[in-house]
Design a protein around this motif. Structure first.
Motif, short mmCIF file in Angstrom:
data_model
loop_
_atom_site.label_atom_id
_atom_site.label_comp_id
_atom_site.label_asym_id
_atom_site.label_seq_id
_atom_site.Cartn_x
_atom_site.Cartn_y
_atom_site.Cartn_z
N GLY A 202 0.79 -1.22 0.00
CA GLY A 202 0.00 0.00 0.00
C GLY A 202 0.82 1.27 0.00
N GLU A 203 2.09 1.20 0.35
CA GLU A 203 2.91 2.41 0.39
C GLU A 203 2.98 3.07 -0.98
N LEU A 204 2.70 4.38 -0.97
CA LEU A 204 2.80 5.21 -2.17
C LEU A 204 3.41 6.53 -1.71
N GLU A 205 4.58 6.84 -2.23
CA GLU A 205 5.37 7.94 -1.66
C GLU A 205 5.85 8.88 -2.76
N LYS A 337 -2.91 5.45 -7.26
CA LYS A 337 -3.96 5.24 -6.25
C LYS A 337 -5.11 4.42 -6.83
N THR A 338 -5.57 4.79 -8.02
CA THR A 338 -6.66 4.05 -8.66
C THR A 338 -6.28 2.60 -8.90
N SER A 339 -5.04 2.38 -9.28
CA SER A 339 -4.57 1.02 -9.55
C SER A 339 -4.55 0.18 -8.28
N MET A 340 -4.10 0.76 -7.19
CA MET A 340 -4.11 0.04 -5.91
C MET A 340 -5.54 -0.31 -5.50
N GLN A 341 -6.41 0.66 -5.63
CA GLN A 341 -7.80 0.42 -5.25
C GLN A 341 -8.43 -0.66 -6.11
N ALA A 342 -8.08 -0.69 -7.40
CA ALA A 342 -8.59 -1.74 -8.29
C ALA A 342 -8.09 -3.12 -7.87
N CYS A 343 -6.95 -3.13 -7.17
CA CYS A 343 -6.39 -4.39 -6.66
C CYS A 343 -6.79 -4.65 -5.21
N HIS A 344 -7.79 -3.88 -4.73
CA HIS A 344 -8.29 -4.02 -3.36
C HIS A 344 -7.21 -3.74 -2.32
N ILE A 345 -6.38 -2.75 -2.62
CA ILE A 345 -5.32 -2.32 -1.72
C ILE A 345 -5.58 -0.87 -1.34
N ASN A 395 0.66 -7.12 -9.19
CA ASN A 395 -0.69 -6.77 -9.62
C ASN A 395 -0.84 -5.27 -9.83
N VAL A 396 -0.24 -4.48 -8.95
CA VAL A 396 -0.34 -3.02 -9.06
C VAL A 396 0.42 -2.52 -10.28
N ILE A 397 1.59 -3.06 -10.56
CA ILE A 397 2.35 -2.66 -11.74
C ILE A 397 1.54 -2.93 -13.00
N VAL A 398 0.95 -4.12 -13.08
CA VAL A 398 0.11 -4.46 -14.24
C VAL A 398 -1.06 -3.49 -14.34
N GLU A 399 -1.67 -3.19 -13.22
CA GLU A 399 -2.84 -2.32 -13.22
C GLU A 399 -2.48 -0.89 -13.60
#
Length: 409
Positions: A202-205, A337-345, A395-399
């Motif tokens: 979940g870290e996004l910096e 952020k959108t990509s993480m949320q799409a991955c349920h993160i 998963n996040v990289i792909v998203e």
């Protein structure tokens, strides 16, 4: 997931510890040997523009699979491991379905304890990769490399997932502050990029310290101790007094969040000459300037009180807070952020209490925030990572690749 783990376990056995005493690039032969392995793997994925230069910078491109214009984006990781603990003869172990309690590291008495590392309480049921208690693991940043390669492989095998050009960059010597020194931004070709070099899921910096190094040198006089009365000036006495008078609550072990610090990293001690090596960190540029001014005043005051000997100080600036270079491009963060949320993160926006290649690359024209790898306790023998966290990063990289293509459709 099996291929991801196999990659990571293959990578960590390579000794790629960077060497701050070396002036070459890369600073250690192991990095170039590791880069050769990665070069062969990138070529096996049939990527374009696969290139390893003489300085150990490795780049490649997964071509776009859409017919409309999508900005080229990049993913970056570093090949070296930190000088803080040995990276030689790394022996990883996998603890499957962790159910709590201490984890024995190797055959000795060293353990990974949830008492010391409470994050373990949140990882019940996860598969945890640890060290054997004698070296670091190397998840910083070989996990990032394994995750990027696995994500690119997945995109190549699933052409139904839309994406633009994806540029990959693996750098040497990030841990000693040189990872961006010879990085060719124009050759890389991305409009923006993400370093995959963070910690827990979940870290996004996109904020990091402003960083400087200070070397305080103490000059004394050495005389045979048998005849030293009223003649010897022991520089170590000055140095120890100087450090004792530093702000005790403004150190790494006493600060968090947006709090800056002074950190004594090493000392070279002798009677005639001693030196203290500090790193200075602050999220605010004026805060860093104030820290420098404090040390300059302290040295001046120290010299005024000396009858013999002297003290000198020099500074070297290392990197700046990338926030000012990333904030003008909010879509870069929104896509992540959108990509993480799409991955349920749940995205965890937080400042980096350190720096990445991305900090310097952002000032070189490549805005470059940082994303998690799933790892913990970097730079030491208690380093560990979860298999689930690594897969989440893939998963996040792909998203991100997918969401970028959707945004510009």
């Amino acid at each position: 997931m099996n291929r991801l783990v196999d990659r990571f376990l293959q990578y960590v056995i390579h000794d790629t510890q960077s060497n701050p005493s070396s002036e070459s690039c890369p600073s250690s032969a192991g990095q170039l040997e590791f880069a050769q392995l990665l070069l062969s793997q990138l070529k096996a994925l049939d990527l374009r523009n696969v290139n390893l230069d003489d300085n150990g910078y490795l780049m490649a491109t997964l071509p776009s699979n859409v017919e409309y214009d999508v900005p080229a984006i990049g993913f970056i990781a570093h090949m070296d491991t930190a000088p803080d603990a040995s990276g030689k003869n790394v022996v990883p172990q996998i603890v499957e379905n962790y159910q709590g309690g201490d984890i024995a590291l190797g055959k000795g008495d060293e353990v990974l304890s949830p008492i010391q590392y409470p994050d373990l309480h949140k990882l019940h049921g996860h598969n945890i990769i640890t060290t054997d208690g004698t070296t670091l693991l190397g998840a910083d940043n070989k996990a990032g490399i394994a995750e990027i390669l696995s994500a690119v492989e997945f995109l190549a095998e699933n052409p139904d997932i839309p994406h633009g050009d994806i540029h990959i960059g693996f750098t040497p010597d990030e841990e000693i502050g040189r990872g961006a020194d010879l990085f060719n931004v124009d050759k890389f070709g991305a409009k923006w990029a993400y370093t995959i070099d963070g910690g827990p899921v979940g870290e996004l910096e996109y904020e990091n310290f402003n960083a400087s190094t200070a070397i305080v040198e103490f000059f004394g006089v050495n005389v045979h101790p048998g005849t030293a009365k009223n003649k010897m000036v022991n520089s170590m006495t000055f140095a120890s007094r100087f450090q004792a008078e530093m702000p005790s609550q403004e150190t790494p072990e006493c600060t968090e969040g947006y709090e800056g610090f002074y950190h004594l990293t090493s000392a070279d001690m002798g009677v005639a000459k001693s030196s203290l090596h500090y790193i200075l960190r602050d999220f605010d540029e004026q805060g860093l300037a104030d820290r420098k001014a404090y040390l300059i005043d302290k040295v001046a005051t120290f010299n005024e009180g000396l009858k013999q000997g002297r003290v000198e100080i020099t500074f070297t600036d290392n990197y700046r807070n990338m926030k000012e270079m990333v904030e003008p491009h909010p879509h870069i963060i929104e896509i992540a952020k959108t990509s993480m949320q799409a991955c349920h993160i749940k995205p965890l926006l937080k400042p980096i209490r350190g720096g990445t290649d991305g900090a310097r690359l952002s000032f070189m024209g490549l805005p470059c925030p940082n994303i998690f790898t799933g790892g913990y306790n970097f730079h030491g023998i208690h380093e560990f990572i979860t298999v689930e966290g690594m897969q989440a990063a893939v998963n996040v990289i792909v998203e991100i690749a997918k969401q970028t293509a959707i945004r510009y459709r």
